[in-house]
Write a protein that holds these residues in place. Structure first.
Motif, PDB file in Angstrom:
ATOM      1  N   UNK A 137       5.954   0.515   9.594  1.00 48.16           N
ATOM      2  CA  UNK A 137       5.473   1.166  10.823  1.00 48.16           C
ATOM      3  C   UNK A 137       4.890   0.171  11.830  1.00 48.16           C
ATOM      4  N   UNK A 138       4.841  -1.100  11.441  1.00 47.27           N
ATOM      5  CA  UNK A 138       4.193  -2.126  12.277  1.00 47.27           C
ATOM      6  C   UNK A 138       2.723  -1.811  12.548  1.00 47.27           C
ATOM      7  N   UNK A 139       2.105  -1.063  11.644  1.00 46.55           N
ATOM      8  CA  UNK A 139       0.686  -0.707  11.844  1.00 46.55           C
ATOM      9  C   UNK A 139      -0.213  -1.636  11.048  1.00 46.55           C
ATOM     10  N   UNK A 140      -1.405  -1.833  11.582  1.00 45.31           N
ATOM     11  CA  UNK A 140      -2.449  -2.555  10.840  1.00 45.31           C
ATOM     12  C   UNK A 140      -3.579  -1.596  10.573  1.00 45.31           C
ATOM     13  N   UNK A 170       0.862  -1.183   0.000  1.00 47.68           N
ATOM     14  CA  UNK A 170       0.000   0.000   0.000  1.00 47.68           C
ATOM     15  C   UNK A 170       0.905   1.241   0.000  1.00 47.68           C
ATOM     16  N   UNK A 171       0.716   2.244  -0.851  1.00 49.46           N
ATOM     17  CA  UNK A 171      -0.389   2.406  -1.780  1.00 49.46           C
ATOM     18  C   UNK A 171      -0.186   1.621  -3.090  1.00 49.46           C
ATOM     19  N   UNK A 172      -1.254   0.967  -3.520  1.00 52.48           N
ATOM     20  CA  UNK A 172      -1.209   0.271  -4.809  1.00 52.48           C
ATOM     21  C   UNK A 172      -2.634   0.149  -5.332  1.00 52.48           C
ATOM     22  N   UNK A 177      -7.524  -6.440   6.842  1.00 51.70           N
ATOM     23  CA  UNK A 177      -6.547  -5.414   7.214  1.00 51.70           C
ATOM     24  C   UNK A 177      -5.257  -5.575   6.413  1.00 51.70           C
ATOM     25  N   UNK A 178      -4.534  -4.489   6.350  1.00 57.21           N
ATOM     26  CA  UNK A 178      -3.205  -4.514   5.736  1.00 57.21           C
ATOM     27  C   UNK A 178      -2.184  -4.285   6.851  1.00 57.21           C
TER      28      UNK A 178
END
Ligand code: GAP
Length: 443
Positions: free
Chosen positions: A300-303, A174-176, A294-295
């Motif tokens: 950033x280790x974020x979901x 992401x972004x894609x 979710x991605x």
């Protein structure tokens, strides 16, 4: 004032030259369903190929997809289409005609077309009732409610339910984006204006998955890129404009939306929509399917559930736009010349090949040249009638170049190349024509 004459001429040219025919014509036709003939299918394919090249081939961050038309019926419940993809329908009890309640001002009364629906003294319109635009059919041999499936009303949902599959298989981050061209179906109450609004049509859609918060910036970027694409298609920029959706106009999934509109003979109308669909669709599918959509962002280790910026163009509508934009009539030597001045890259035939006369070895040379050119570009051979008539036939089909083999060809190997728009002529060596044409008919 709508220029209906131009549309009538275009519809008639499209039938005569094999661009577009009414579906099932020998049975009286099927309402607002159209078939593409040899020139039409080539034109529409060229439009779609240009879109695919710009959106998929030329970019590293967009993947292609071809999802099925039939999808699990729960897709359409989750997407909001079962409950909300409706138009308000009214019937006239007097003449039995049906209208969209929100488009009465654009609908002539069938009893007296100079008046609008509902305005004639005998009109008796019912109260509006909501009508779902999705076509229903049944999967399997039993026609019962448990086996109802829908013909998709947009291609977008096939992309959403496959987004994780594409992500895993393609190693995108992401972004894609994911792009798709395919059929969509809507049981429109008031279709019309030739291939502008039909019940079966093709969409060219791209869904761009972005981090929440980055959506507004990508939305602007996609707006710019999409308008530039229509300009590069050769459409007259003065006939293209933006229309921003107000609060009441926004689709059930959109936070912001702009249409690219074209000035048709029947007025300004949408040819493409750019939508900020937020995380609406993925959240709804996540909740309805129970599958996490979710991605995980490694940096950033974020979901997060991505936001989606959508670009959605109608292949048939853009094809109609190229026809309307290209059509012109000119007076030449006391005669009317009808020209479809397409951008050469979308012209169905790139070159006409003619022998000046049917003797002295000219047909043999021209036939050899035609077969050679045909390996590379769509070409058309014509040896019937005066050369001027052959030029006119190619002008009407939108062919950008015509090559004539004449007496000089047999001596020095050069041919006359006549340009559709300027009608000027050049002398070109026949054995360089492949390259000459490639340079002028590719993007
Ligand atoms: N996925 C978003 C979506 O479908 P839309 O504004 O309903 O948005 C997008 O449709 C494009 O599809 C339109 O701009 C138009 O070009 C084309 N389209 C929609 N309905 C159509 C119809 N009945 N006939 C031909 N083209 C249509």
């Amino acid at each position: 004032m709508a220029d209906t004459t131009l549309m009538d001429k275009l519809v008639s040219l499209c039938k005569r030259r094999g661009f577009v025919f009414q579906s099932s014509e020998i049975y009286g036709g099927l309402g607002s369903v159209w078939d593409y003939g040899p020139l039409g299918v080539a034109l529409k394919k060229n439009v779609k190929d240009r879109w695919w090249r710009a959106m998929v081939h030329a970019r590293d961050d967009i993947e292609g997809l071809d999802a099925a038309i039939l999808m699990h019926p729960k897709v359409w419940e989750a997407s909001g289409h079962v409950a909300g993809f409706t138009d308000p329908l009214v019937d006239c009890k007097t003449c039995k005609a049906r209208f969209r309640a929100d488009k009465l001002a654009d609908s002539p009364c069938p009893q007296k077309p100079s008046k609008k629906a509902g305005e004639h003294s005998t009109c008796e319109l019912t109260e509006p009732r909501m009508f779902n635009l999705m076509f229903k059919t049944f999967m399997g041999p039993v026609e019962e409610s448990a086996s109802v499936v829908y013909l998709r009303p947009e291609t977008a949902q096939g992309i959403y339910v496959n987004y994780l599959n594409v992500l895993q298989g393609s190693r995108q981050k992401v972004p894609f984006g994911i792009a798709q061209i395919g059929k969509a179906f809507r049981n429109e109450i008031t279709p019309g204006n030739f291939i502008f609004r039909t019940r079966e049509f093709e969409q060219m859609e791209m869904q761009f998955f972005v981090k929440p918060g980055a959506d507004a910036e990508w939305f602007e970027q996609w707006r710019e890129l999409r308008m530039a694409w229509h300009h590069a298609l050769g459409l007259n920029p003065a006939k293209l404009r933006w229309h921003q959706h107000g609060e009441g106009e926004l689709a059930h999934y959109a936070k912001a939306a702009y249409d690219i509109e074209y000035e048709f003979p029947f007025g300004w109308n949408e040819i493409e929509g750019i939508h900020n669909r937020t995380d609406f669709d993925l959240q709804r599918h996540q909740a309805a399917s129970g599958k996490k959509l979710e991605y995980f962002e490694p940096a950033t280790n974020e979901r997060f559930v991505p936001f989606i910026v959508e670009t959605s163009a109608g292949a048939d509508r853009v094809t109609l736009t190229t026809l309307v934009d290209a059509y012109r009539e000119e007076q030449v030597e006391g005669e009317t010349r009808v020209v479809l001045g397409f951008h050469p890259s979308i012209a169905p035939i790139k070159v006409g090949v003619f022998p000046l006369v049917k003797k002295d070895g000219m047909p043999e040379f021209a036939t050899r040249l035609y077969h050679d050119l045909k390996q590379q570009v769509p070409a058309f051979y014509d040896d019937s009638g005066a050369v001027g008539r052959r030029y006119r036939r190619m002008d009407e089909a939108g062919t950008p170049f015509c090559v004539t083999v004449d007496g000089q060809t047999l001596q020095d190997g050069t041919v006359t190349v006549r340009h559709r728009d300027s009608m000027t002529q050049d002398r070109v060596a026949a054995d360089t024509l492949r390259v000459w044409l490639r340079e002028r008919t590719e993007d």
